[in-house]
Design a protein around this motif. Sequence first.
Motif, PDB file in Angstrom:
ATOM      1  N   HIS B 189      -1.407   0.650  -5.051  1.00  0.00           N
ATOM      2  CA  HIS B 189      -0.300   1.438  -4.494  1.00  0.00           C
ATOM      3  C   HIS B 189      -0.539   1.888  -3.066  1.00  0.00           C
ATOM      4  CE1 HIS B 189       2.099   2.635  -8.364  1.00  0.00           C
ATOM      5  NE2 HIS B 189       2.055   1.341  -8.140  1.00  0.00           N
ATOM      6  N   TRP B 190      -1.797   2.144  -2.733  1.00  0.00           N
ATOM      7  CA  TRP B 190      -2.084   2.608  -1.374  1.00  0.00           C
ATOM      8  C   TRP B 190      -1.682   1.578  -0.324  1.00  0.00           C
ATOM      9  CZ3 TRP B 190      -5.601   0.165   1.905  1.00  0.00           C
ATOM     10  CH2 TRP B 190      -6.392  -0.833   1.310  1.00  0.00           C
ATOM     11  N   PHE B 192       1.051  -0.139  -0.480  1.00  0.00           N
ATOM     12  CA  PHE B 192       2.500  -0.305  -0.492  1.00  0.00           C
ATOM     13  C   PHE B 192       3.163   0.722   0.415  1.00  0.00           C
ATOM     14  CE2 PHE B 192       6.806  -0.408  -1.847  1.00  0.00           C
ATOM     15  CZ  PHE B 192       7.007  -1.687  -2.333  1.00  0.00           C
ATOM     16  N   ALA B 193       3.941   0.251   1.358  1.00  0.00           N
ATOM     17  CA  ALA B 193       4.696   1.160   2.228  1.00  0.00           C
ATOM     18  C   ALA B 193       6.179   0.878   2.032  1.00  0.00           C
ATOM     19  CB  ALA B 193       4.299   0.935   3.678  1.00  0.00           C
TER      20      ALA B 193
END
Lengths: 267, 267
Positions: B189-190, B192-193
């Motif tokens: 998730h980190w 993903f922007a």
Amino acid sequence: MDKYRVKPGAKVRLSRIDPNDKGDFKGDKKEGRELVGKLNKELEALQEVLYASQKAKVLIVLQAMDTGGKDGVIRSVFEGVNPEGVTVAAFKVPSPAELAHDYLWRVHQVVPAKGQMTIFNRSHYEDVLVVRVHNLAPPEVWGRRFEQINAFEKLLAEEGTTILKFFLHIDKDEQKKRLEARLADPAKHWKFALGDLKERALWDDYMAAYTDVLEKTSTPWAPWYIVPANRKWYRDLVISSVLVKALKDLKLSYPENKDDLSKVVVV
Amino acid sequence: MDKYRVKPGAKVRLSRIDPNDKGDFKGDKKEGRELVGKLNKELEALQEVLYASQKAKVLIVLQAMDTGGKDGVIRSVFEGVNPEGVTVAAFKVPSPAELAHDYLWRVHQVVPAKGQMTIFNRSHYEDVLVVRVHNLAPPEVWGRRFEQINAFEKLLAEEGTTILKFFLHIDKDEQKKRLEARLADPAKHWKFALGDLKERALWDDYMAAYTDVLEKTSTPWAPWYIVPANRKWYRDLVISSVLVKALKDLKLSYPENKDDLSKVVVV
């Protein structure tokens, strides 16, 4: 590996530290190399988290006499680690522009940023080593540098940098063997500089200079490790172990995403 | 692998180039990965000679849409190569100091020196890609940049730099899969922007901008390769092959020692 760390204020007698030491390690070279391989995988994973979390900065300083193994450490300990997060800064003879500034100017420019791991192949310590041994500056100039360096490294540490400094400790006989090995192998001749022999003749002066460095600049925020380095595999094992432990102690984790991703659909 | 090179002046139709292509390669993923491993060993040896000979400079430019695999290439193709001779320069959103200069200023500062291999993760091409798609500069400004870039790269090439530019070509479906994979795995998730989705919506604009880049800036001195990149292993295979061939073509060798070492004795 903590026994190789120089306690702040401790006396250092390099002649009494065995460069062939392999500590409590009971295994042989093969087992040592296997363990370095495992630590390398751990380092690879820890570096990914360091890079992702963008919080900590890691600075590794390598100092040694010629043939001491600085390049070997970079190859063996850091190979396999993502090159995106590792930078090597090699400090050669300063350029005229560098000499026109204070000696920490060029160093400050290449300290690690958040998420980065930077390896110094030689460092600002040359400014109290080669500079002292060759009288490139008077004693009152290099003499005040120990405190300046401690203050500079304290700044870096207080601003979030983990600093680990390694002196690769070989003896004069081992250097003789390694230089002779280079001479015997034409493929290694390009690495041989006649100037290395002149530096070798100054061995005792360098040991005195290194002793001062180790006694005066091993601080709680930037410790020196004296690494027994006659055995290349044990040298790599010590450095890998110290590094992996230091990175684990940072307790970094992959960052959370600030956004709620639970309902995101990719169209 | 020469068929992936964009011939100077050639028309480019990205929609007609299959991102799943695996060329004449008959093997499967496993065999492809093995071959990449072998090429990696070759690259490691070639880089050592590059570093020792201190003559050539190598610049590798990586451009791709989000999830295209730039970081993956750096990990797979360059892992194992001595970090001392490889530098990665990642170009993020320019800082105020960088914006206060011309767009090639920050790029010029980090081009490879003799003996070095530098990988650009994104590059000056963003100044005719994101800048164009988001109207960050008017057409007359970004429009003249193609010629400026060609002239800049010609300078680097004439001064001894081997330049290889890779566009990692994935399709919109593949990006969807990769973004969904990131969403499905909390550990990713980190990465993903939400902004990535906005860029994705501009896919066709980016393809038009990339087409111009590929048509206007693939030169004899700095060719572009359009790399089929839906299959990660094939992407790595293409880049490794091109790179190994280019380094072999330089015909570098370990330097001779200028001194007569035949009578040197280490005392």
